[in-house]
Design a protein around this motif. Structure first.
Motif, mmCIF file in Angstrom:
data_model
loop_
_atom_site.group_PDB
_atom_site.id
_atom_site.type_symbol
_atom_site.label_atom_id
_atom_site.label_comp_id
_atom_site.label_asym_id
_atom_site.label_seq_id
_atom_site.Cartn_x
_atom_site.Cartn_y
_atom_site.Cartn_z
ATOM 1 N N GLU A 1 0.851 -1.190 0.000
ATOM 2 C CA GLU A 1 0.000 0.000 0.000
ATOM 3 C C GLU A 1 0.883 1.236 0.000
ATOM 4 O O GLU A 1 1.818 1.341 0.789
ATOM 5 N N ASN B 1 -0.379 5.076 -0.020
ATOM 6 C CA ASN B 1 -1.627 5.820 -0.050
ATOM 7 C C ASN B 1 -1.415 7.227 -0.601
ATOM 8 O O ASN B 1 -1.681 8.220 0.080
ATOM 9 N N ALA C 1 -16.083 0.135 0.063
ATOM 10 C CA ALA C 1 -15.192 0.911 0.923
ATOM 11 C C ALA C 1 -15.756 0.945 2.342
ATOM 12 O O ALA C 1 -16.960 0.880 2.540
ATOM 13 N N GLN C 2 -14.882 1.047 3.279
ATOM 14 C CA GLN C 2 -15.308 1.069 4.685
ATOM 15 C C GLN C 2 -15.078 2.455 5.259
ATOM 16 O O GLN C 2 -14.192 3.189 4.813
ATOM 17 N N SER C 3 -15.880 2.811 6.246
ATOM 18 C CA SER C 3 -15.721 4.106 6.896
ATOM 19 C C SER C 3 -16.196 4.015 8.335
ATOM 20 O O SER C 3 -16.919 3.084 8.707
ATOM 21 N N SER D 1 -19.444 -0.877 6.124
ATOM 22 C CA SER D 1 -18.593 -1.888 5.521
ATOM 23 C C SER D 1 -19.442 -2.787 4.646
ATOM 24 O O SER D 1 -20.548 -3.159 5.037
ATOM 25 N N SER D 2 -18.933 -3.162 3.514
ATOM 26 C CA SER D 2 -19.691 -3.993 2.579
ATOM 27 C C SER D 2 -19.622 -5.471 2.933
ATOM 28 O O SER D 2 -20.360 -6.274 2.387
ATOM 29 N N SER E 1 -11.981 -2.784 9.972
ATOM 30 C CA SER E 1 -11.259 -3.458 8.901
ATOM 31 C C SER E 1 -12.185 -4.499 8.319
ATOM 32 O O SER E 1 -12.860 -5.201 9.070
ATOM 33 N N ASP E 2 -12.251 -4.609 7.020
ATOM 34 C CA ASP E 2 -13.052 -5.698 6.469
ATOM 35 C C ASP E 2 -12.209 -6.964 6.455
ATOM 36 O O ASP E 2 -10.980 -6.913 6.380
ATOM 37 N N SER F 1 -8.351 -6.623 1.284
ATOM 38 C CA SER F 1 -7.672 -5.450 1.856
ATOM 39 C C SER F 1 -7.556 -5.608 3.360
ATOM 40 O O SER F 1 -7.715 -4.663 4.109
ATOM 41 N N LYS G 1 -5.575 -3.236 6.175
ATOM 42 C CA LYS G 1 -5.824 -1.830 6.420
ATOM 43 C C LYS G 1 -6.899 -1.645 7.468
ATOM 44 O O LYS G 1 -7.938 -2.287 7.431
ATOM 45 N N THR H 1 -9.331 1.406 8.950
ATOM 46 C CA THR H 1 -9.820 2.766 8.746
ATOM 47 C C THR H 1 -10.254 3.306 10.101
ATOM 48 O O THR H 1 -11.069 2.683 10.787
#
Lengths: 113, 116
Positions: A56, A58, B1-3, B27-28, B94-95, B100, B103, B105
């Motif tokens: 990554e 960013n 995308a996650q938030s 999150s999806s 995090s998903d 991903s 990562k 968020t």
């Protein structure tokens, strides 16, 4: 020493200087991260390394250059920084999958004059 | 995308009062959820985490959080605030889809003040 360590803890540099931040983890983790924490802004993920490979970037300006020679060490090389780059730079590590969360170091407080 | 959205950038409570810090996520896929605490001039410390096991999660220092899928929330609570709880608290998601999963968020943080 256990956990995640960062050196130096504080750094003041001019815009023409070159300096490096160092991070070391003693947890056997295989992923390492650089985050930037500025006042009144969310934590910003800068770089991720997984098994020494960068996974990554960013959209970080090229004046920040990461290096990960092995899974235990992470560097952030700094050159020709701007005053707006002043912030707390946090290193973190994790196992793959993130189920255990991130383990953070204490951070390096950077001031660019 | 996650938030992540943390409601309230600053929460003030009296010593001994209930602490409630709010966090909503997007999150999806089924998420991993975390709460971190940051004391002045220190890095972030993991308070607790949800990783698809029990929905009520207990953490360090007497904190707990409940995952509510229907409300997409993961609020942090503590029955009785101590002066030592004064710090900034961050919610993170995090998903766990695998694509991903390196990562987290983070939310913008909530500064908790405890008054004597």
């Amino acid at each position: 020493e256990t956990g995640v360590t960062q050196t130096p803890r504080h750094l003041v540099m001019g815009m023409t200087n070159k300096k490096s931040l160092k991070c070391e983890q003693h947890l056997g983790h295989n992923a390492m991260y650089w985050y930037k924490q500025s006042a009144k802004k969310p934590l910003e993920l800068m770089f991720v390394y997984n098994f020494k490979e960068q996974t990554e970037n960013n959209s970080v300006p090229s004046r920040f250059s990461p290096e990960c020679p092995n899974s235990s060490h992470l560097f952030l090389h700094l050159h020709t920084l701007q005053p707006e780059d002043s912030a707390l730079y946090l290193c973190a590590s994790s196992q793959a999958g993130l189920a255990g969360g991130l383990r953070f170091g204490p951070g390096t407080r950077l001031l660019v004059l | 995308a996650q938030s992540v959205t943390q409601l309230g950038s600053h929460v003030s409570v009296s010593e001994g009062a209930l602490v409630l810090l709010r966090c909503n996520y997007s999150s999806s896929v089924p998420p991993y959820l975390f709460w971190y605490v940051q004391y002045p001039n220190q890095g972030l410390q993991l308070l607790l985490k949800y990783t698809s096991a029990a929905t009520l999660v207990k953490g360090i220092n007497g904190f707990e959080a409940e995952f509510k899928k229907s409300e997409t929330s993961f609020h942090l609570t503590k029955p009785s605030a101590h002066m030592s709880d004064a710090a900034e608290y961050f919610c993170a998601v995090s998903d766990n889809s695998g694509g991903s999963n390196y990562k987290l968020t983070f939310g913008k943080g909530t500064l908790l003040t405890v008054n004597p």
